[in-house]
Design an enzyme around this catalytic site. Structure first.
Site, mmCIF file in Angstrom:
data_model
loop_
_atom_site.group_PDB
_atom_site.id
_atom_site.type_symbol
_atom_site.label_atom_id
_atom_site.label_comp_id
_atom_site.label_asym_id
_atom_site.label_seq_id
_atom_site.Cartn_x
_atom_site.Cartn_y
_atom_site.Cartn_z
ATOM 1 N N GLY A 54 81.312 80.792 130.518
ATOM 2 C CA GLY A 54 81.392 79.579 129.659
ATOM 3 C C GLY A 54 79.922 79.952 129.359
ATOM 4 N N GLU A 55 78.950 78.800 129.279
ATOM 5 C CA GLU A 55 77.678 79.003 129.065
ATOM 6 C C GLU A 55 76.874 78.641 129.955
ATOM 7 O OE1 GLU A 55 77.130 80.552 125.930
ATOM 8 O OE2 GLU A 55 75.049 80.626 126.520
ATOM 9 N N SER A 56 76.000 79.640 130.458
ATOM 10 C CA SER A 56 75.338 79.032 131.856
ATOM 11 C C SER A 56 74.253 77.799 131.611
ATOM 12 C CB SER A 56 74.573 80.273 132.438
ATOM 13 O OG SER A 56 73.736 81.101 131.515
ATOM 14 N N CYS A 86 81.118 85.762 135.639
ATOM 15 C CA CYS A 86 80.173 85.811 134.239
ATOM 16 C C CYS A 86 79.152 84.379 134.012
ATOM 17 C CB CYS A 86 81.286 85.444 133.019
ATOM 18 S SG CYS A 86 80.508 86.235 131.413
ATOM 19 N N ARG A 113 70.951 87.343 130.995
ATOM 20 C CA ARG A 113 72.123 86.679 130.566
ATOM 21 C C ARG A 113 72.991 87.312 129.568
ATOM 22 N NH1 ARG A 113 70.777 81.549 127.952
ATOM 23 N NH2 ARG A 113 72.924 81.355 127.722
ATOM 24 N N ILE A 141 82.755 89.717 128.594
ATOM 25 C CA ILE A 141 82.454 89.079 127.246
ATOM 26 C C ILE A 141 81.028 88.520 126.991
ATOM 27 C CG2 ILE A 141 83.281 86.889 125.743
ATOM 28 C CD1 ILE A 141 86.089 87.350 127.162
ATOM 29 N N ARG A 142 80.120 88.869 126.242
ATOM 30 C CA ARG A 142 78.888 88.473 126.407
ATOM 31 C C ARG A 142 78.455 88.421 127.688
ATOM 32 N NH1 ARG A 142 77.054 83.820 124.780
ATOM 33 N NH2 ARG A 142 79.208 82.736 125.257
ATOM 34 N N HIS A 177 85.424 88.933 133.379
ATOM 35 C CA HIS A 177 86.519 87.986 133.525
ATOM 36 C C HIS A 177 87.555 88.195 134.036
ATOM 37 C CE1 HIS A 177 84.447 84.797 130.823
ATOM 38 N NE2 HIS A 177 83.598 85.663 130.590
ATOM 39 N N GLU A 179 90.009 86.849 134.916
ATOM 40 C CA GLU A 179 91.321 85.700 134.922
ATOM 41 C C GLU A 179 92.049 86.080 133.403
ATOM 42 O OE1 GLU A 179 88.086 85.233 134.237
ATOM 43 O OE2 GLU A 179 87.869 83.963 132.442
#
Ligand code: GLN
Length: 201
Positions: A54-56, A86, A113, A141-142, A177, A179
């Site tokens: 997600g966004e840390s 991630c 990050r 992903i990023r 990721h 999942e």
């Protein structure tokens, strides 16, 4: 005995991880109930825990605001397994090189990050992972880059000469990721090891 799993559900691929945990448990003939965690009070009942991407910055703030951060620390201090993927890896690190991330200090690594993201937003690569016989299809992903690793941290996989999967005691962190593919071997590795014995017992 039925295992209790928790997926931190403030952000990220919660249902995908919950499915992967169920299928991993199935592969080891274990029964599992998966809870989504948005509030304090559930983590203490969990045998195994997953902190998704997600966004840390957002995830760490919500964990702190809800008081879930201390519960996760206690979970790990009790020797129970945690898989952090991630942004989850970023939050679990000791240093995210970003003051907006309140790290949990569970993995003695320094992360950059959005290092992979600046080069390429998202890509998939076959990855050799310690403990797995065949390469794992890793989706980045990023993704964060792990650029420093403490003495107690074991590197499980590298991409382009950099660690992308690490383990410290009961905690496994991945830049990618796991999942997002049907392959649940990372979840099996994190929660059930190679044997049928779950770490959680
Ligand atoms: N780069 C994101 C962050 O800093 C993580 C990306 C992800 O989880 N896919 O939190």
């Amino acid at each position: 005995m039925t295992l209790t799993a928790g997926v931190v559900a403030v952000q990220g691929d919660v249902s995908e991880h919950a499915d992967a945990i169920r299928r991993a448990a199935d592969a080891h003939d274990e029964d599992v109930v998966v809870h989504e965690i948005r509030d304090a009070g559930i983590v203490p009942d969990c045998d195994l825990l997953l902190l998704p991407g997600g966004e840390s910055t957002t995830i760490s703030r919500l964990l702190r605001d809800e008081g879930i951060d201390e519960e996760i620390r206690q979970h790990v201090a009790d020797g129970k397994p945690l898989l952090a993927t991630c942004a989850g890896l970023i939050v679990s690190s000791t240093d995210a090189k970003d003051d907006r991330v309140a790290t949990l200090d569970l993995l003695d690594v320094t992360v950059d990050r959005n290092a992979f993201g600046r080069q390429k937003d998202s890509f998939e690569a076959p990855l050799d992972v310690d403990g797995l016989d065949e390469p794992f299809p890793a989706v980045f992903i990023r993704a964060p880059l792990i650029d420093e690793v403490g003495d107690d941290v074991e590197v499980l996989a590298e991409w382009d000469g950099k660690p992308v999967a690490v383990q410290q005691g009961p905690v496994i962190g991945t830049s990618f990721h796991p999942e997002l593919t049907p392959d649940v071997r990372i979840h099996r590795l994190a929660f059930f090891k190679e044997s049928a014995e779950p770490l959680a017992r």
